[in-house]
Design an enzyme around this catalytic site. Structure first.
Site, PDB file in Angstrom:
ATOM      1  N   SER A 263       0.844  -1.190   0.000  1.00 14.17           N
ATOM      2  CA  SER A 263       0.000   0.000   0.000  1.00 14.17           C
ATOM      3  C   SER A 263       0.879   1.239   0.000  1.00 14.17           C
ATOM      4  CB  SER A 263      -0.936   0.010   1.206  1.00 14.17           C
ATOM      5  OG  SER A 263      -0.288   0.596   2.310  1.00 14.17           O
ATOM      6  N   LYS A 264       0.400   2.240  -0.707  1.00 11.23           N
ATOM      7  CA  LYS A 264       1.125   3.504  -0.798  1.00 11.23           C
ATOM      8  C   LYS A 264       1.276   4.121   0.593  1.00 11.23           C
ATOM      9  CE  LYS A 264       2.705   6.944  -3.405  1.00 11.23           C
ATOM     10  NZ  LYS A 264       3.958   6.850  -4.098  1.00 11.23           N
ATOM     11  N   ARG A 265       0.237   3.914   1.414  1.00  7.85           N
ATOM     12  CA  ARG A 265       0.271   4.501   2.766  1.00  7.85           C
ATOM     13  C   ARG A 265       1.449   3.980   3.579  1.00  7.85           C
ATOM     14  NH1 ARG A 265      -5.184   3.913   2.827  1.00  7.85           N
ATOM     15  NH2 ARG A 265      -5.082   2.003   4.054  1.00  7.85           N
TER      16      ARG A 265
END
Length: 494
Positions: A263-265
């Site tokens: 995930s980018k997060r």
């Protein structure tokens, strides 16, 4: 039915038939993550393998998540990856428009058709404010489901706000087929009456993509396995309209490790990040293709594939149900293979910005430095620190002149540099061969191994123990004056 069917008949007549049609339908949220790139790639490969049509559609119904300029990122990435689309917002096509927000009127009409057919209903309940349900909606609680159409219509006509919900059968089961996961059956009572049209008149993603896929003639729907739970509701929509269900291809997730999805997060890289980290587009695509698919038959052992080779080899039977773990080491391995397979000219072109970031002196040749690097770097971002010594001799200590294998120590190195300097001063030509022959002849005359002479020359010229290329190449690129200046500085240290 008192419903005017002419519009729907005209829409049906436009649908292209007779060949494979696939679509990549991203939301413009600002970057292309690895799972998204893989979906685009697989969708493109299915179309190209079958000689079909690849379509780009922009799914922007969730207006709150849109990011300025994000659609440009999608175009740019697809173009860089050579995933050319045959139809889309920028190229047009027979079933335009290809942007969901421009198709808004269509969804409302189809939702009303579904109400007429008894597979959807107007819902006036307060709790539907959010439009998209979280899944905890109890169907038995909804009094609107039982209203007669006439009663509901009069409330709509009176201006009451409403959403349109799918009417899921209370009993029985729904079975759908997936090309990767096989047949999956669910009990209808576990499905919620999902919202199809929100209060603002915009469709939910779940409704819009079914309408668009049908009207665009999509034969294969490729998406992440997180949509498996929605697939029965999609099936019921197709059946409600009396439409043929496309082939579903649900891809297993791309994971950071055994427990966590990328995930980018959490700082996992997008396609742009990987490019910035020095990976080649071709290597990224090759690696991503093998995250969840493997070639079969004669190609089962093959690892490196061009895009054309992938298009020939790609088949749904090679898809895996198991999650794929994204391994940066494995990608680095692919990248090194690709860098080494390039022609020197192509490698120099790709490497030039990284070489010039470290070596600003225009007298020093990019292609000559590139020739030293090609077999010695795994990523383009490795380049600057490997070659910074060409621009400026780093600070180094005399202990570097000691090397057991080359049989050198400060005394030996001093003697070698004293002998080398006049030889290099006296060379008629400053070429690779002239420098090489001059140094080798000198080693023979001094009765030492080549390495005993070359080690101190290389240390004095580069000021570091590990360098791309040996003493001869480094001296050749630096030029006579700079080489001699550095060798004298080395001699001073000794």
């Amino acid at each position: 039915m008192s419903f005017d069917m002419k519009y729907f008949e005209e829409m049906e007549a436009k649908i292209p038939k007779g060949k494979v049609r696939t679509r990549f339908a991203p939301s413009p949220t600002g970057y292309m993550h690895v799972g998204n790139l893989r979906t685009a790639l697989y969708t493109w490969l299915i179309a190209r393998n079958a000689g079909g049509t690849f379509i780009l559609r922009i799914e922007d119904t969730d207006q709150g998540r849109l990011v300025e300029g994000a659609t440009d990122v999608i175009y740019k990435t697809l173009a860089e990856c050579h995933l050319n689309h045959d139809e889309g917002p920028d190229v047009g096509g027979p079933v335009a428009p290809y942007i969901q927000s421009e198709r808004r009127d269509t969804y409302g009409k189809y939702a009303r058709l579904l109400i007429e057919k008894g597979h959807a209903y107007y819902c006036f309940c307060e709790k539907t404010e959010s439009g998209e349900d979280s899944g905890d909606f109890e169907r038995s609680d909804d009094p609107c489901r039982e209203h007669s159409l006439a009663e509901a219509q009069s409330r709509v006509d009176a201006g009451e706000p409403y959403v349109i919900r799918q009417r899921i059968p209370k009993e029985g089961t729904t079975t759908f087929q997936d090309a990767v996961f096989g047949d999956i059956t669910v009990e209808n009572k576990t499905l919620d009456d999902q919202v199809l049209i929100k209060r603002d008149g915009m469709p939910t993603y779940n409704f819009a993509n079914v309408i668009d896929d049908h009207l665009m003639g999509i034969t294969h729907v490729v998406r992440g396995s997180e949509y498996l739970s929605s697939a029965p509701k999609y099936n019921l929509l197709y059946e409600g309209f009396g439409w043929e269900v496309p082939t579903y291809v649900h891809c297993s997730p791309v994971m950071r490790d055994a427990q966590n999805k990328m995930s980018k997060r959490h700082g996992d890289p997008s396609y742009e990040d990987l490019k910035d980290q020095g990976f080649l587009t071709e290597a990224i695509l090759n690696y991503v293709a093998l995250l969840g698919w493997s070639p079969r038959g004669d190609l089962a052992e093959q690892e490196v594939f061009s895009l054309e080779e992938l298009a020939r080899a790609f088949d749904l039977a090679g898809m895996s149900k198991s999650p794929a773990i994204f391994d940066i080491e494995k990608l680095t391995h692919f990248n090194a293979l690709y860098l080494r397979a390039m022609s020197l000219e192509d490698f120099a072109r790709a490497a030039e910005p990284y070489i010039r970031a470290a070596v600003k002196d225009k007298h020093l040749s990019v292609i000559e430095i590139a020739a030293l690097l090609q077999a010695r770097c795994e990523k383009l971002t490795d380049i600057p620190e490997k070659i910074a010594f060409f621009q400026e001799l780093p600070e180094y200590g005399a202990e570097l002149f000691t090397n057991k294998k080359s049989k050198t120590n400060p005394e030996v190195s001093k003697a070698m540099l004293e002998a080398v300097i006049p030889v290099l001063e006296g060379l008629a030509d400053w070429t690779q061969d002239a420098i090489h022959n001059g140094l080798v002849d000198l080693a023979e005359k001094l009765e030492v191994k080549n390495a005993t002479l070359m080690w101190p020359v290389r240390i004095a010229a580069a000021g570091q123990a590990v360098t791309p290329g040996g003493a001869v190449e480094i001296c050749r690129i630096l030029g006579r004056n700079e080489t001699l200046r550095r060798l004298r500085l080395g001699l001073d240290k000794l």
